[in-house]
Motif scaffolding. Structure first.
Motif, PDB file in Angstrom:
ATOM      1  N   GLU A 433      74.618  50.545 110.734  1.00  0.00           N
ATOM      2  CA  GLU A 433      73.690  49.538 111.255  1.00  0.00           C
ATOM      3  C   GLU A 433      72.689  50.162 112.219  1.00  0.00           C
ATOM      4  N   TYR A 434      73.104  51.263 112.912  1.00  0.00           N
ATOM      5  CA  TYR A 434      72.248  51.899 113.919  1.00  0.00           C
ATOM      6  C   TYR A 434      72.071  53.375 113.571  1.00  0.00           C
ATOM      7  N   ILE A 435      70.887  53.910 113.858  1.00  0.00           N
ATOM      8  CA  ILE A 435      70.606  55.337 113.732  1.00  0.00           C
ATOM      9  C   ILE A 435      69.884  55.774 114.992  1.00  0.00           C
ATOM     10  N   THR A 436      69.764  57.084 115.193  1.00  0.00           N
ATOM     11  CA  THR A 436      69.064  57.578 116.380  1.00  0.00           C
ATOM     12  C   THR A 436      67.559  57.376 116.210  1.00  0.00           C
ATOM     13  N   LEU A 437      66.872  57.304 117.358  1.00  0.00           N
ATOM     14  CA  LEU A 437      65.418  57.164 117.327  1.00  0.00           C
ATOM     15  C   LEU A 437      64.779  58.346 116.616  1.00  0.00           C
ATOM     16  N   HIS A 438      65.378  59.526 116.783  1.00  0.00           N
ATOM     17  CA  HIS A 438      64.862  60.728 116.112  1.00  0.00           C
ATOM     18  C   HIS A 438      64.900  60.558 114.597  1.00  0.00           C
ATOM     19  N   GLU A 439      66.006  60.029 114.054  1.00  0.00           N
ATOM     20  CA  GLU A 439      66.107  59.823 112.611  1.00  0.00           C
ATOM     21  C   GLU A 439      65.133  58.747 112.142  1.00  0.00           C
ATOM     22  N   GLU A 440      64.990  57.691 112.910  1.00  0.00           N
ATOM     23  CA  GLU A 440      64.071  56.611 112.536  1.00  0.00           C
ATOM     24  C   GLU A 440      62.632  57.122 112.478  1.00  0.00           C
ATOM     25  N   ILE A 441      62.245  57.970 113.434  1.00  0.00           N
ATOM     26  CA  ILE A 441      60.889  58.536 113.414  1.00  0.00           C
ATOM     27  C   ILE A 441      60.707  59.426 112.182  1.00  0.00           C
ATOM     28  N   GLY A 442      61.755  60.222 111.846  1.00  0.00           N
ATOM     29  CA  GLY A 442      61.671  61.085 110.660  1.00  0.00           C
ATOM     30  C   GLY A 442      61.470  60.295 109.388  1.00  0.00           C
ATOM     31  N   ILE A 443      62.185  59.165 109.246  1.00  0.00           N
ATOM     32  CA  ILE A 443      62.023  58.315 108.057  1.00  0.00           C
ATOM     33  C   ILE A 443      60.586  57.813 107.960  1.00  0.00           C
ATOM     34  N   ASN A 444      59.991  57.429 109.085  1.00  0.00           N
ATOM     35  CA  ASN A 444      58.631  56.909 109.061  1.00  0.00           C
ATOM     36  C   ASN A 444      57.600  58.005 108.787  1.00  0.00           C
ATOM     37  N   GLU A 445      57.908  59.245 109.151  1.00  0.00           N
ATOM     38  CA  GLU A 445      57.015  60.352 108.767  1.00  0.00           C
ATOM     39  C   GLU A 445      56.985  60.510 107.250  1.00  0.00           C
ATOM     40  N   HIS A 446      58.191  60.384 106.606  1.00  0.00           N
ATOM     41  CA  HIS A 446      58.235  60.411 105.133  1.00  0.00           C
ATOM     42  C   HIS A 446      57.449  59.235 104.564  1.00  0.00           C
ATOM     43  N   TYR A 447      57.592  58.056 105.193  1.00  0.00           N
ATOM     44  CA  TYR A 447      56.906  56.867 104.683  1.00  0.00           C
ATOM     45  C   TYR A 447      55.378  57.038 104.741  1.00  0.00           C
ATOM     46  N   VAL A 448      54.863  57.591 105.848  1.00  0.00           N
ATOM     47  CA  VAL A 448      53.412  57.810 105.968  1.00  0.00           C
ATOM     48  C   VAL A 448      52.935  58.855 104.968  1.00  0.00           C
ATOM     49  N   ARG A 449      53.760  59.866 104.720  1.00  0.00           N
ATOM     50  CA  ARG A 449      53.376  60.892 103.752  1.00  0.00           C
ATOM     51  C   ARG A 449      53.229  60.277 102.362  1.00  0.00           C
ATOM     52  N   LEU A 450      54.187  59.398 101.984  1.00  0.00           N
ATOM     53  CA  LEU A 450      54.090  58.718 100.689  1.00  0.00           C
ATOM     54  C   LEU A 450      52.904  57.759 100.668  1.00  0.00           C
ATOM     55  N   LEU A 451      52.624  57.119 101.815  1.00  0.00           N
ATOM     56  CA  LEU A 451      51.501  56.191 101.902  1.00  0.00           C
ATOM     57  C   LEU A 451      50.175  56.914 101.672  1.00  0.00           C
ATOM     58  N   ASN A 452      50.041  58.109 102.235  1.00  0.00           N
ATOM     59  CA  ASN A 452      48.817  58.895 102.070  1.00  0.00           C
ATOM     60  C   ASN A 452      48.656  59.390 100.635  1.00  0.00           C
ATOM     61  N   LEU A 470      65.389  60.451 122.297  1.00  0.00           N
ATOM     62  CA  LEU A 470      65.524  60.782 120.870  1.00  0.00           C
ATOM     63  C   LEU A 470      66.904  60.467 120.322  1.00  0.00           C
ATOM     64  N   LEU A 471      67.937  60.556 121.141  1.00  0.00           N
ATOM     65  CA  LEU A 471      69.304  60.344 120.658  1.00  0.00           C
ATOM     66  C   LEU A 471      69.807  58.929 120.917  1.00  0.00           C
ATOM     67  N   ILE A 472      68.954  58.033 121.403  1.00  0.00           N
ATOM     68  CA  ILE A 472      69.359  56.644 121.627  1.00  0.00           C
ATOM     69  C   ILE A 472      69.474  55.931 120.287  1.00  0.00           C
ATOM     70  N   GLN A 473      70.565  55.180 120.097  1.00  0.00           N
ATOM     71  CA  GLN A 473      70.807  54.443 118.866  1.00  0.00           C
ATOM     72  C   GLN A 473      69.949  53.173 118.847  1.00  0.00           C
ATOM     73  N   ILE A 474      69.218  52.992 117.721  1.00  0.00           N
ATOM     74  CA  ILE A 474      68.410  51.779 117.549  1.00  0.00           C
ATOM     75  C   ILE A 474      68.736  51.186 116.182  1.00  0.00           C
ATOM     76  N   PRO A 475      68.419  49.910 115.940  1.00  0.00           N
ATOM     77  CA  PRO A 475      68.673  49.302 114.622  1.00  0.00           C
ATOM     78  C   PRO A 475      67.893  50.030 113.522  1.00  0.00           C
ATOM     79  N   ARG A 476      68.505  50.153 112.357  1.00  0.00           N
ATOM     80  CA  ARG A 476      67.846  50.787 111.218  1.00  0.00           C
ATOM     81  C   ARG A 476      66.596  50.012 110.817  1.00  0.00           C
ATOM     82  N   PHE A 477      65.599  50.757 110.327  1.00  0.00           N
ATOM     83  CA  PHE A 477      64.343  50.183 109.838  1.00  0.00           C
ATOM     84  C   PHE A 477      63.683  49.289 110.877  1.00  0.00           C
TER      85      PHE A 477
END
Length: 596
Positions: A433-452, A470-477
């Motif tokens: 249910e939760y991932i680190t902020l670092h992982e969430e930012i990485g997923i969005n970098e992939h998303y922007v790359r696909l968007l471009n 960076l290591l704080i747990q936040i909700p996925r997506f």
């Protein structure tokens, strides 16, 4: 005892319970009534005594004030001070006429003040032996006061206050009373003593006041040693007060035993050295309440018997259908679900039988439906398992395609397939249910790359994340719907910049900011958006004007999700100006408030 109670029949249990419920409250009620009545009697007696004490205290205080006013008048009256000083300086050579004039002036001034106060006796002593008295001194020499012990004390003291002496034998020939209450005050001017004023109060007024009380009720005035100063019984004046050690520590009341009878004792301070004490019998005031208690007990006993008869009849009427219902329950317990009680009636027992029969009907129907539902559920689970695609197989195929493209030198498309694989892996894998902020930012970098890669215009994603976030747990997506919203509504699906900033706020919460360089909003549109985000319930994603996001949740649902997870600890700000882009600021704790 408990085992024996369990062996009783239902009827006997009810009868025993009813008797206990009737008798026990009656006993408790009588005990509480007795307790409260006793307190009420004590309170009533105390109130009556206080009222009587208040009246007597006012009268006694008035007499004491008269004595004090007389002494203050002689000390501070200018017209009387000069003749007193003249007498205090007189000697054998002073003409008799001068002495006569001084005493006449003193007599006239005192007569003016003492006129309404017929029960006061005044003596004026001067150090040179001269004196003045408002009474005949044929049988009493006022100069004998100098031999009194209390006069020696007042002469040696340097104070200006009055001294309350107490009861002295009556030396005034004008009165038939046996005692006077006396007080003395030094007359001093500029530190030098020029005389003493002694004021005596005839006790006739106080004794008449005390004589109005009943024979078994007494009121006295005592001094600090407990000696009686005023009493309606003259024989007890000067004797110790027998219950002095039981007086209340302050002005108040206390209960004492006198010859086996209880009295309420009250005291009030009338002078710094004297107290007014009143003793009132408790028994006489309690007799009326005792009579009321006996009447109350008789009424309670009569109603107790009446209620017991009525309740026993009702118990007998109720036990028959209840016994029938018990027999039905026993047969159903043995497996005979077709058994029914068939109890009818408009009372609670009749309705209970009807509801019980309907409940058994529903249980039979529920058992049948549960059996059918379990069969359908097993079929659905089997179909779902058969239709499920193994995610690992899909990821392995994508990685194989990526490797083949890289071997052909097309690194750009290989990176796109890598981003798609990472994004699909995060989308399909919903175990965490939760991932680190670092992982969430990485997923969005992939998303922007696909968007471009999908659109011709290039979007630049800038990240400024504090290292301690960076290591704080936040909700996925959490960020993807906000970035998609910034691209579609802010940049209008054109080139531009989207910035992600994270830091720790002053209160320790995580603060995440999503900012775009898009067209922005007018103040009216911004107000409309804020109102829409605060409205409940949140509209489903399918009603959004934009296309559904990759994660399956929209901008509104992101805010609602954060409210559900963090409660009142989540808040946000939205800032936007036309032509200057939009900024969304999220603030929430580092740990969720509750599990979702």
């Amino acid at each position: 005892m408990l085992q024996w109670f369990r062996t009783l029949s239902l009827r006997n249990k009810l009868v025993l319970t009813i008797l206990i419920c009737l008798v026990l409250p009656s006993i408790v009620s009588m005990y509480v009534s007795n307790l409260f009545t006793r307190d009420a009697v004590r309170t009533q007696v105390a109130d009556n005594a206080r009222q009587s004490m208040r009246i007597a205290s006012q009268i006694v205080n008035g007499q004491m004030k008269n004595m004090l006013h007389m002494m203050n008048f002689i000390q501070f009256d200018v017209d009387i001070r000069e003749p007193i000083l003249n007498l205090s300086h007189a000697d054998d050579k002073t003409p008799i006429g001068d002495l006569y004039i001084s005493k006449t002036t003193i007599d006239n001034r005192i007569a003016t003040f003492i006129g309404p106060l017929e029960n006061l006796v005044v003596t004026l002593l001067l150090p040179n032996g001269q004196y003045y008295a408002t009474y005949m001194t044929t049988n009493f020499d006022p100069k004998s006061f100098f031999e009194k012990a209390w006069m020696q004390d007042i002469m040696q003291s340097g104070g200006y206050s009055a001294k309350w002496i107490g009861a002295e034998p009556n030396y005034s020939q004008q009165s038939s009373q046996s005692y006077l209450l006396e007080a003395v005050k030094p007359l001093r001017l500029n530190g030098a003593t020029y005389g003493y004023v002694i004021v005596g109060l005839e006790t006739s007024v106080l004794q008449k006041l005390f004589a109005q009380y009943e024979d078994n009720e007494s009121m006295v005035i005592i001094d600090t040693q407990g000696k009686i100063l005023v009493d309606k019984d003259l024989s007890r004046i000067g004797k110790p007060f027998a219950y002095y050690d039981q007086l209340p520590t302050e002005e108040g009341s206390s209960f004492v035993k006198v010859a086996g009878e209880e009295y309420i004792m009250q005291s009030a301070q009338v002078t710094p050295e004297w107290k007014l004490v009143n003793m009132t019998p408790y028994k006489s005031a309690a007799q009326q309440i005792q009579s009321f208690r006996k009447t109350d007990f008789g009424i309670q006993l009569m109603f107790l018997i009446l209620f017991a008869i009525v309740l026993l009849y009702v118990v007998r009427t109720l036990t028959k259908p209840i016994a029938k219902l018990v027999q039905t329950v026993v047969r159903i317990e043995s497996g005979q679900l077709s058994e029914r009680s068939n109890i009818n009636g408009g009372d609670e027992v009749g309705r209970l039988g009807y509801v019980f029969d309907r409940m058994i009907d529903r249980i039979e129907l529920t058992l049948f439906e549960n059996k059918r539902e379990q069969e359908l559920k097993r079929k659905a689970e089997l179909a779902m398992l058969q239709a499920q695609i193994n995610p690992h197989f899909l990821f392995n195929v994508l990685n194989s395609i990526r490797l083949k493209i890289m071997m052909k030198g097309d690194e750009e498309n290989a990176e796109l397939i890598s981003s798609l694989s990472a994004l699909l892996r995060m989308t399909i894998n919903r175990n965490n249910e939760y991932i680190t902020l670092h992982e969430e930012i990485g997923i969005n970098e992939h998303y922007v790359r696909l968007l471009n890669s999908r659109h011709g215009d290039r979007v630049v994603l800038r990240v400024s994340a504090a290292s301690d976030t960076l290591l704080i747990q936040i909700p996925r997506f959490l960020l993807q719907p906000l970035i998609e919203n910034a691209y579609i509504h802010g940049l209008k699906s054109k080139a531009g910049e989207i910035t992600i900033v994270s830091r720790l706020a002053e209160d320790g919460r995580l603060q995440v900011e999503i900012q775009d360089s898009g067209v922005g909003m007018t103040p009216e549109r911004l107000l409309e958006l804020r109102s829409h985000l605060e409205a409940t319930p949140i509209k489903p994603v399918t009603e959004e004007k934009s296309s559904p996001s990759l994660s399956g949740i929209g901008l509104h649902n992101v805010f609602e999700r954060l409210r559900m997870i963090y409660g009142h600890q989540f808040d946000y700000d939205i800032e936007s100006s036309l032509g200057e882009g939009t900024q969304i600021i999220l603030r929430f704790p580092q740990q969720p408030e509750k599990e979702v």
